[in-house]
Design a protein around this motif. Structure first.
Motif, mmCIF file in Angstrom:
data_model
loop_
_atom_site.group_PDB
_atom_site.id
_atom_site.type_symbol
_atom_site.label_atom_id
_atom_site.label_comp_id
_atom_site.label_asym_id
_atom_site.label_seq_id
_atom_site.Cartn_x
_atom_site.Cartn_y
_atom_site.Cartn_z
ATOM 1 N N TYR A 1 12.374 -32.148 87.813
ATOM 2 C CA TYR A 1 12.583 -32.395 86.385
ATOM 3 C C TYR A 1 11.751 -33.546 85.822
ATOM 4 O O TYR A 1 11.768 -33.787 84.622
ATOM 5 N N GLY A 2 11.055 -34.279 86.678
ATOM 6 C CA GLY A 2 10.228 -35.388 86.217
ATOM 7 C C GLY A 2 11.023 -36.672 86.061
ATOM 8 O O GLY A 2 12.209 -36.734 86.372
ATOM 9 N N THR A 3 10.355 -37.687 85.563
ATOM 10 C CA THR A 3 10.966 -39.013 85.418
ATOM 11 C C THR A 3 11.286 -39.364 83.968
ATOM 12 O O THR A 3 11.797 -40.442 83.690
ATOM 13 N N THR A 4 10.997 -38.455 83.059
ATOM 14 C CA THR A 4 11.329 -38.650 81.649
ATOM 15 C C THR A 4 12.841 -38.632 81.484
ATOM 16 O O THR A 4 13.513 -37.768 82.038
ATOM 17 N N THR A 5 13.367 -39.580 80.732
ATOM 18 C CA THR A 5 14.815 -39.630 80.504
ATOM 19 C C THR A 5 15.202 -38.756 79.310
ATOM 20 O O THR A 5 14.338 -38.359 78.514
ATOM 21 N N LEU A 6 16.482 -38.516 79.161
ATOM 22 C CA LEU A 6 16.953 -37.736 78.022
ATOM 23 C C LEU A 6 16.686 -38.485 76.719
ATOM 24 O O LEU A 6 16.373 -37.873 75.707
ATOM 25 N N GLU A 7 16.766 -39.784 76.755
ATOM 26 C CA GLU A 7 16.455 -40.575 75.554
ATOM 27 C C GLU A 7 14.971 -40.431 75.196
ATOM 28 O O GLU A 7 14.616 -40.351 74.011
ATOM 29 N N ASP A 8 14.107 -40.359 76.204
ATOM 30 C CA ASP A 8 12.684 -40.099 75.957
ATOM 31 C C ASP A 8 12.509 -38.727 75.299
ATOM 32 O O ASP A 8 11.715 -38.572 74.368
ATOM 33 N N VAL A 9 13.245 -37.740 75.797
ATOM 34 C CA VAL A 9 13.168 -36.384 75.237
ATOM 35 C C VAL A 9 13.620 -36.394 73.780
ATOM 36 O O VAL A 9 13.015 -35.750 72.925
ATOM 37 N N ARG A 10 14.674 -37.134 73.497
ATOM 38 C CA ARG A 10 15.138 -37.261 72.106
ATOM 39 C C ARG A 10 13.993 -37.757 71.220
ATOM 40 O O ARG A 10 13.745 -37.211 70.143
ATOM 41 N N VAL B 1 16.368 -33.914 63.633
ATOM 42 C CA VAL B 1 17.105 -33.249 64.700
ATOM 43 C C VAL B 1 18.488 -33.871 64.842
ATOM 44 O O VAL B 1 18.694 -35.046 64.566
ATOM 45 N N VAL B 2 19.412 -33.034 65.227
ATOM 46 C CA VAL B 2 20.719 -33.472 65.713
ATOM 47 C C VAL B 2 20.639 -33.229 67.216
ATOM 48 O O VAL B 2 20.529 -32.079 67.654
ATOM 49 N N PHE B 3 20.626 -34.292 67.994
ATOM 50 C CA PHE B 3 20.353 -34.224 69.428
ATOM 51 C C PHE B 3 21.617 -34.613 70.186
ATOM 52 O O PHE B 3 22.130 -35.717 70.012
ATOM 53 N N ARG B 4 22.107 -33.691 71.022
ATOM 54 C CA ARG B 4 23.373 -33.920 71.732
ATOM 55 C C ARG B 4 23.301 -33.403 73.160
ATOM 56 O O ARG B 4 22.561 -32.459 73.451
ATOM 57 N N GLN B 5 24.134 -33.997 74.004
ATOM 58 C CA GLN B 5 24.260 -33.552 75.399
ATOM 59 C C GLN B 5 25.723 -33.607 75.792
ATOM 60 O O GLN B 5 26.448 -34.536 75.426
ATOM 61 N N SER B 6 26.154 -32.595 76.555
ATOM 62 C CA SER B 6 27.512 -32.609 77.090
ATOM 63 C C SER B 6 27.542 -31.934 78.454
ATOM 64 O O SER B 6 26.802 -30.978 78.705
ATOM 65 N N ASN B 7 28.414 -32.426 79.285
ATOM 66 C CA ASN B 7 28.683 -31.800 80.577
ATOM 67 C C ASN B 7 29.831 -30.799 80.469
ATOM 68 O O ASN B 7 30.236 -30.220 81.471
ATOM 69 N N HIS B 8 30.339 -30.580 79.259
ATOM 70 C CA HIS B 8 31.516 -29.752 79.050
ATOM 71 C C HIS B 8 31.180 -28.502 78.241
ATOM 72 O O HIS B 8 30.710 -28.585 77.109
ATOM 73 N N LEU C 1 11.869 -18.233 74.347
ATOM 74 C CA LEU C 1 12.110 -19.086 75.514
ATOM 75 C C LEU C 1 10.875 -19.917 75.798
ATOM 76 O O LEU C 1 9.760 -19.385 75.815
ATOM 77 N N VAL C 2 11.074 -21.210 76.039
ATOM 78 C CA VAL C 2 10.004 -22.105 76.478
ATOM 79 C C VAL C 2 10.477 -22.753 77.768
ATOM 80 O O VAL C 2 11.555 -23.340 77.812
ATOM 81 N N SER C 3 9.677 -22.631 78.826
ATOM 82 C CA SER C 3 10.084 -23.223 80.098
ATOM 83 C C SER C 3 8.877 -23.608 80.930
ATOM 84 O O SER C 3 7.781 -23.061 80.762
ATOM 85 N N GLY C 4 9.107 -24.547 81.835
ATOM 86 C CA GLY C 4 8.113 -24.876 82.843
ATOM 87 C C GLY C 4 7.135 -25.973 82.490
ATOM 88 O O GLY C 4 6.250 -26.284 83.279
ATOM 89 N N PHE C 5 7.284 -26.609 81.336
ATOM 90 C CA PHE C 5 6.327 -27.628 80.919
ATOM 91 C C PHE C 5 6.918 -29.027 80.907
ATOM 92 O O PHE C 5 6.422 -29.911 80.217
ATOM 93 N N GLY C 6 7.996 -29.228 81.652
ATOM 94 C CA GLY C 6 8.640 -30.534 81.671
ATOM 95 C C GLY C 6 9.136 -30.905 80.287
ATOM 96 O O GLY C 6 9.549 -30.042 79.504
ATOM 97 N N ALA C 7 9.060 -32.184 79.963
ATOM 98 C CA ALA C 7 9.535 -32.646 78.653
ATOM 99 C C ALA C 7 8.755 -31.999 77.514
ATOM 100 O O ALA C 7 9.281 -31.829 76.410
ATOM 101 N N ARG C 8 7.531 -31.600 77.764
ATOM 102 C CA ARG C 8 6.716 -30.916 76.739
ATOM 103 C C ARG C 8 7.376 -29.609 76.300
ATOM 104 O O ARG C 8 7.163 -29.159 75.166
#
Length: 148
Positions: free
Chosen positions: A24-33, A47-54, A124-131
């Motif tokens: 998954y790389g070293t980019t954090t979720l805050e970096d992705v935001r 953007v409305v940017f959210r994360q949940s484990n639920h 679908l977009v996949s496989g480019f890391g944070a990009r």
């Protein structure tokens, strides 16, 4: 007022930069935001940017997006492979849905090669890391403009 693009992130994405950096790389979720906010601004969007484990929380946010968003970018993480309930919530949306993954699920373990989310996604977009997120924001903004 212009509606935002919702960016929803599923379980364990709060551990980006720490969890399996070889995948998954070293980019954090805050970096992705930050990447998402900057890319959306190019299109005059927020953007409305959210994360949940639920799972239920993600479903609540998907339902909220029905009225509150112009488009949805979703990285369902593990729930993509398991959640019919998330699929059902997504199928209730009439806005563009872009499924997003950091890695390429099709090149990973067999159980990751199918996502229920894809059945409801516009694309679908996949496989480019944070990009992948930047590309997904671009696709969502353009699809929202086309459907307006």
């Amino acid at each position: 007022m212009t509606k935002p693009i919702y960016v929803l992130n599923g379980p364990n994405l709060n551990l980006l930069g720490v969890r399996e950096p070889h995948i998954y790389g070293t980019t954090t979720l805050e970096d992705v935001r930050g990447l998402c906010e900057a890319r959306a601004a190019v299109f005059g969007r927020q953007v409305v940017f959210r994360q949940s484990n639920h799972e239920g929380q993600l479903i609540d946010w998907v339902q909220e997006a029905r009225e509150g968003a112009c488009a949805l970018v979703i990285n369902p993480a593990g729930y993509g492979h398991t959640s019919i309930a998330l699929l059902d919530a997504l199928k209730a949306l009439s806005i563009p849905i872009v499924e997003c993954h950091l890695s390429n699920p099709a090149a990973r373990e067999e159980f990751r090669r199918h996502t229920f989310v894809s059945l409801a996604a516009t694309g679908l977009v996949s496989g480019f890391g944070a990009r992948s997120y930047e590309l997904a924001i671009e696709a969502a903004a353009q699809a929202a403009k086309a459907s307006a």
